[in-house]
Design a protein around this motif. Structure first.
Motif, mmCIF file in Angstrom:
data_model
loop_
_atom_site.group_PDB
_atom_site.id
_atom_site.type_symbol
_atom_site.label_atom_id
_atom_site.label_comp_id
_atom_site.label_asym_id
_atom_site.label_seq_id
_atom_site.Cartn_x
_atom_site.Cartn_y
_atom_site.Cartn_z
ATOM 1 N N LEU A 147 -123.997 4.186 21.993
ATOM 2 C CA LEU A 147 -122.777 3.211 22.093
ATOM 3 C C LEU A 147 -122.032 3.605 23.227
ATOM 4 C CD1 LEU A 147 -121.934 2.556 18.302
ATOM 5 C CD2 LEU A 147 -123.795 1.465 19.845
ATOM 6 N N LEU A 148 -121.444 4.743 23.242
ATOM 7 C CA LEU A 148 -120.553 5.009 24.682
ATOM 8 C C LEU A 148 -121.303 4.705 25.924
ATOM 9 C CD1 LEU A 148 -118.795 8.508 23.155
ATOM 10 C CD2 LEU A 148 -117.959 6.200 23.369
ATOM 11 N N ASN A 149 -122.492 4.662 25.968
ATOM 12 C CA ASN A 149 -123.172 4.857 27.216
ATOM 13 C C ASN A 149 -123.248 3.287 27.543
ATOM 14 O OD1 ASN A 149 -123.808 7.498 27.754
ATOM 15 N ND2 ASN A 149 -125.882 7.250 26.775
ATOM 16 N N THR A 150 -123.026 2.146 26.593
ATOM 17 C CA THR A 150 -123.243 0.946 26.699
ATOM 18 C C THR A 150 -122.094 0.172 27.659
ATOM 19 O OG1 THR A 150 -121.974 0.402 24.855
ATOM 20 C CG2 THR A 150 -124.426 0.518 24.741
ATOM 21 N N VAL A 151 -120.852 0.978 27.679
ATOM 22 C CA VAL A 151 -119.773 0.452 28.113
ATOM 23 C C VAL A 151 -119.570 0.679 29.734
ATOM 24 C CG1 VAL A 151 -118.501 0.524 26.151
ATOM 25 C CG2 VAL A 151 -118.216 2.336 27.794
#
Length: 350
Positions: A147-151
């Protein structure tokens, strides 16, 4: 002509007097006194940290702790300016403000990212996390990393997850114990399609309202109820406008700490290390203290005369879970098989 000469003589006399009687040449030769309060101001790095909750909540206290650590560890080179209670930006526009560089850091509820990044809905699945340890594993494991990589595509860096607690429901109509109790109720929810789907399956209508508008909408009966953690319900005095509260633990509310990507890249390696280590220590702190704060605020709510607090029985909880089964069936199309399998693994483990 005489008048001109008189004026010239007057001006010359004034200049002569100022030079020799009113002007201290010794003062002119001295340098100005050094003001140490101005030292380093041009080099000071300012982080504007915006959030929407009260200061006496897990997130509010965590932001203050983070700011203090950064100030101390950087010897004042980095200053964190805190804008709480939505005083600078509300929860509907703070992400855009971060993206555009108007502020440097935010810590929104994870649900606030679901409309931009559908995979984040995995954290909003009903009864997804059987225990606090299960939440921690999701944040620190594959789910959190993914999830952190998506931003990053928005020019934003995901730094860490912060904890709050399990969500409970409140109402001014009747106790909410079985799914049928939600019929013809109108709930304030965060902007998450997953949360909207949950309340629709319970028979409730919903409105996506900013957190800081929740109290006023309860006050005028535009909405009948809302869901939140005890710390948020207490600190915003939402319980004063509600007659019933159900301890349902049907979902977990946590936060993600985000920083503007350009701002982060422009920091020196030394300053990046200070910010990251301060966040790590703050994350450990909020993990330990968020449970205590929510328990303390729940006890205060129970002492209020304005609200009755109920607990779901095991049988009632099972009826909720059965109602939510279609939500899980639809989730894989949005969230993806891999993250859904990770959720199932965590549920089995705990």
């Amino acid at each position: 002509m005489k008048t001109f000469a008189a004026i010239s003589l007057f001006i010359f006399t004034g200049i002569f007097t100022a030079l020799f009687f009113g002007f201290d040449l010794s003062e002119a030769s001295e340098s100005l006194e050094y003001d140490d309060e101005q030292e380093g101001l041009e080099d000071e790095i300012v982080i504007k940290f915006s959030h929407v909750v009260a200061e006496n909540t897990p997130k509010g206290k965590a932001v203050r702790k983070f700011a203090s650590l950064v100030q101390d560890w950087s010897n004042g080179d980095i200053k964190v300016e805190i804008y709480s209670n939505g005083t600078l930006y509300n929860d509907q526009n703070e992400y855009t403000a971060l993206k555009d560089g108007h502020i440097q850091m935010i810590a929104p509820a994870t649900s606030k990212l679901t409309e931009r990044f559908p995979q984040w809905q995995v954290l909003d699945l009903p009864f997804a996390f059987p225990s606090y340890e299960a939440v921690k594993q999701a944040y620190q494991g594959e789910i959190g990393t993914t999830l952190l990589n998506t931003v990053e595509k928005d020019g934003i860096k995901g730094m860490t997850f912060w904890y709050n607690g399990y969500k409970q429901v409140t109402s001014n109509k009747q106790p909410l114990l079985v799914p049928a109790d939600f019929n013809r109720t109108h709930f304030r929810i965060m902007p998450s399609p997953m949360i909207e789907s949950q309340f629709q399956s319970l028979g409730a209508s919903t409105s996506k309202l900013p957190f800081n508008k929740t109290y006023s909408n309860l006050e005028v009966n535009f909405i009948n109820g809302q869901e939140n953690t005890p710390s948020n319900i207490y600190s915003k005095k939402l319980f004063e406008e509600q007659a019933y509260m159900t301890i349902s633990n049907h979902g977990y509310l946590g936060y993600v700490v985000l920083i503007n990507g350009t701002f982060w890249k422009d920091l020196s390696k030394e300053h990046q290390t200070i910010v990251q280590e301060a966040l790590n220590e703050t994350t450990d702190w909020i993990w330990r203290h968020s449970i205590e704060m929510n328990d303390a605020h729940l006890r205060k709510i129970k002492r209020a005369d304005s609200i009755d607090v109920h607990y779901l029985t095991n049988e009632q909880k099972e009826s909720w879970k059965q109602t939510f089964e279609p939500v899980y069936e639809e989730a894989e199309n949005t969230i993806g098989k891999r993250l859904m399998e990770e959720i199932y693994t965590i549920q089995e483990q705990y």
